[in-house]
Design an enzyme around this catalytic site. Sequence first.
Site, PDB file in Angstrom:
ATOM      1  N   CYS A  50      41.663 108.669 -39.265  1.00 58.76           N
ATOM      2  CA  CYS A  50      42.033 107.096 -39.854  1.00 58.76           C
ATOM      3  C   CYS A  50      40.714 106.840 -41.033  1.00 58.76           C
ATOM      4  O   CYS A  50      39.528 106.490 -40.141  1.00 58.76           O
ATOM      5  CB  CYS A  50      42.288 106.142 -38.948  1.00 58.76           C
ATOM      6  SG  CYS A  50      42.914 104.861 -39.819  1.00 58.76           S
ATOM      7  N   CYS A  53      39.753 103.455 -39.117  1.00 60.96           N
ATOM      8  CA  CYS A  53      38.808 103.409 -37.863  1.00 60.96           C
ATOM      9  C   CYS A  53      37.649 103.231 -38.058  1.00 60.96           C
ATOM     10  O   CYS A  53      36.400 103.794 -39.309  1.00 60.96           O
ATOM     11  CB  CYS A  53      39.281 104.409 -37.480  1.00 60.96           C
ATOM     12  SG  CYS A  53      40.898 103.968 -35.933  1.00 60.96           S
ATOM     13  N   HIS A 113      43.074 100.645 -33.531  1.00 57.61           N
ATOM     14  CA  HIS A 113      43.779 101.188 -34.216  1.00 57.61           C
ATOM     15  C   HIS A 113      45.161 101.189 -34.106  1.00 57.61           C
ATOM     16  O   HIS A 113      46.564 101.037 -34.435  1.00 57.61           O
ATOM     17  CB  HIS A 113      43.893 103.281 -34.023  1.00 57.61           C
ATOM     18  CG  HIS A 113      44.586 103.523 -35.629  1.00 57.61           C
ATOM     19  ND1 HIS A 113      44.185 104.010 -36.626  1.00 57.61           N
ATOM     20  CD2 HIS A 113      46.197 103.884 -35.267  1.00 57.61           C
ATOM     21  CE1 HIS A 113      45.466 104.768 -37.301  1.00 57.61           C
ATOM     22  NE2 HIS A 113      46.444 105.026 -36.357  1.00 57.61           N
ATOM     23  N   ASN A 153      51.137  94.211 -46.074  1.00 66.89           N
ATOM     24  CA  ASN A 153      51.818  94.558 -45.910  1.00 66.89           C
ATOM     25  C   ASN A 153      52.107  95.812 -45.614  1.00 66.89           C
ATOM     26  O   ASN A 153      51.013  96.663 -45.173  1.00 66.89           O
ATOM     27  CB  ASN A 153      51.904  96.153 -47.596  1.00 66.89           C
ATOM     28  CG  ASN A 153      52.608  95.947 -48.809  1.00 66.89           C
ATOM     29  OD1 ASN A 153      53.636  95.744 -48.425  1.00 66.89           O
ATOM     30  ND2 ASN A 153      52.644  96.775 -49.214  1.00 66.89           N
ATOM     31  N   SER A 161      50.740 103.278 -45.886  1.00 65.80           N
ATOM     32  CA  SER A 161      50.726 104.708 -44.637  1.00 65.80           C
ATOM     33  C   SER A 161      49.885 104.694 -43.460  1.00 65.80           C
ATOM     34  O   SER A 161      49.866 105.291 -42.482  1.00 65.80           O
ATOM     35  CB  SER A 161      50.588 105.984 -45.832  1.00 65.80           C
ATOM     36  OG  SER A 161      48.826 105.262 -46.057  1.00 65.80           O
ATOM     37  N   HIS A 164      46.931 101.141 -39.061  1.00 67.30           N
ATOM     38  CA  HIS A 164      45.529 100.503 -38.747  1.00 67.30           C
ATOM     39  C   HIS A 164      45.899  99.461 -39.117  1.00 67.30           C
ATOM     40  O   HIS A 164      46.168  98.435 -40.303  1.00 67.30           O
ATOM     41  CB  HIS A 164      44.712 100.911 -38.925  1.00 67.30           C
ATOM     42  CG  HIS A 164      42.780 100.290 -38.256  1.00 67.30           C
ATOM     43  ND1 HIS A 164      42.465 101.001 -37.736  1.00 67.30           N
ATOM     44  CD2 HIS A 164      42.273  99.373 -38.603  1.00 67.30           C
ATOM     45  CE1 HIS A 164      41.326 100.979 -37.345  1.00 67.30           C
ATOM     46  NE2 HIS A 164      41.146  98.623 -37.877  1.00 67.30           N
ATOM     47  N   HIS A 166      45.395  95.939 -41.013  1.00 68.29           N
ATOM     48  CA  HIS A 166      44.458  94.966 -42.245  1.00 68.29           C
ATOM     49  C   HIS A 166      45.496  95.056 -43.247  1.00 68.29           C
ATOM     50  O   HIS A 166      46.554  94.854 -43.397  1.00 68.29           O
ATOM     51  CB  HIS A 166      43.868  96.048 -43.015  1.00 68.29           C
ATOM     52  CG  HIS A 166      45.100  97.520 -44.129  1.00 68.29           C
ATOM     53  ND1 HIS A 166      45.936  98.642 -43.187  1.00 68.29           N
ATOM     54  CD2 HIS A 166      45.299  98.094 -45.105  1.00 68.29           C
ATOM     55  CE1 HIS A 166      46.537  98.860 -43.851  1.00 68.29           C
ATOM     56  NE2 HIS A 166      46.163  98.784 -45.141  1.00 68.29           N
ATOM     57  N   GLN A 168      44.944  93.470 -47.780  1.00 66.47           N
ATOM     58  CA  GLN A 168      43.592  93.622 -48.694  1.00 66.47           C
ATOM     59  C   GLN A 168      43.704  92.564 -49.323  1.00 66.47           C
ATOM     60  O   GLN A 168      44.776  91.110 -49.474  1.00 66.47           O
ATOM     61  CB  GLN A 168      44.832  94.282 -49.731  1.00 66.47           C
ATOM     62  CG  GLN A 168      45.561  96.356 -49.202  1.00 66.47           C
ATOM     63  CD  GLN A 168      46.374  97.205 -50.340  1.00 66.47           C
ATOM     64  OE1 GLN A 168      45.836  96.677 -51.862  1.00 66.47           O
ATOM     65  NE2 GLN A 168      47.249  97.309 -50.359  1.00 66.47           N
TER      66      GLN A 168
END
Length: 346
Positions: A50, A53, A113, A153, A161, A164, A166, A168
């Site tokens: 990842c 990570c 993760h 997203n 994809s 993990h 997160h 933006q």
Amino acid sequence: MFDLTEHPHRRYNPLTREWVLVSPHRTKRPWQGQVEKLAPETRPQYDLKCYLCPGNDRAGGHKNPVYQNTFVFENDFAALIPGTPSGSVAPHPLIQAEAASGVCKVICFSPRHDLTVAEMELADLRTVVDTWVDQYVELNQTAGIAYVEIFENRGEMMGCSNPHPHCQIWASSIVPNEVAKEAAAQEEYFAANGRTLLTDYLEFELKSGERLVCVNDHFAALVPWWAVWPFEVMLISRRAATGLDELSSDERDGLADILKRVTTRYDNLFEISFPYSFGFHQRPAGPRNPAWHLHAHFYPPLLRSATVRKFLVGYEMLAMPQRDITAESAAARLRDLTEVHYRTRS
Ligand code: ZN
């Protein structure tokens, strides 16, 4: 007699000034498709492959630090680039282009993760909220930035994809379309009424209760009257803050609380890690604009099971968005769910 629960109708979205077609009679037609149960997801707490990570390599020879809570970095594949020369071309009144510059960042919510917003501890979500505030303040003060969009997203179905946890941030020299529409509507409403559009809308919804999902002292979560996505939810700050930076410490806790509660209900709906696009709408850069009312939208694609999703195609691309289940019945389903996450139940 016209009945909202029976008869096709269109509903108005006062924020975008667009309409959505609602066809409640169609939910009565039999559903022929199969309802699949997905195998439970299991993810490791740390994934060597990842790129989000702690301690792992990213593109372009970057290496993540061994971070402890949140971690912010500039997107290695940014859609907007700082220092893009300004300028425009218009060889014909119908043909226009304008330079767009900006900054794209990624915020990891947690070094873990395997976690999602729903499964994170409240204290750690509060740290995420604080990171959003810091980034919003910093980017809003950056020369050449007109708008800061913070969005998440979540899930492969949304084209994300990497599981993990997160989000933006795209901070741009332009005010994006959705924000510009909402800005125009809110400014006109505020000029005419002296209150924010969402203050008056929220007052109506709190009184009605029909579309509420859950509330705390500082935020309300509801399926908006004009929802397009089946289980669309809006978070609205109960006080008319114009941006994340105006939230008090208690309000930041309230935001963390409502995020956890809404995403837990989402995950419990089909007992999967529920996919969605989520993001804030708040005042653009520049002087404080009292017409703006901080809120966030959840746009989840799933319709009636873990695998049956809604598509905005056909009539929706060519004419207008359409939905079958009413906002009221979607809200009732979300409201009736427990706030104990299904993965923690034995
Ligand atoms: Zn909005």
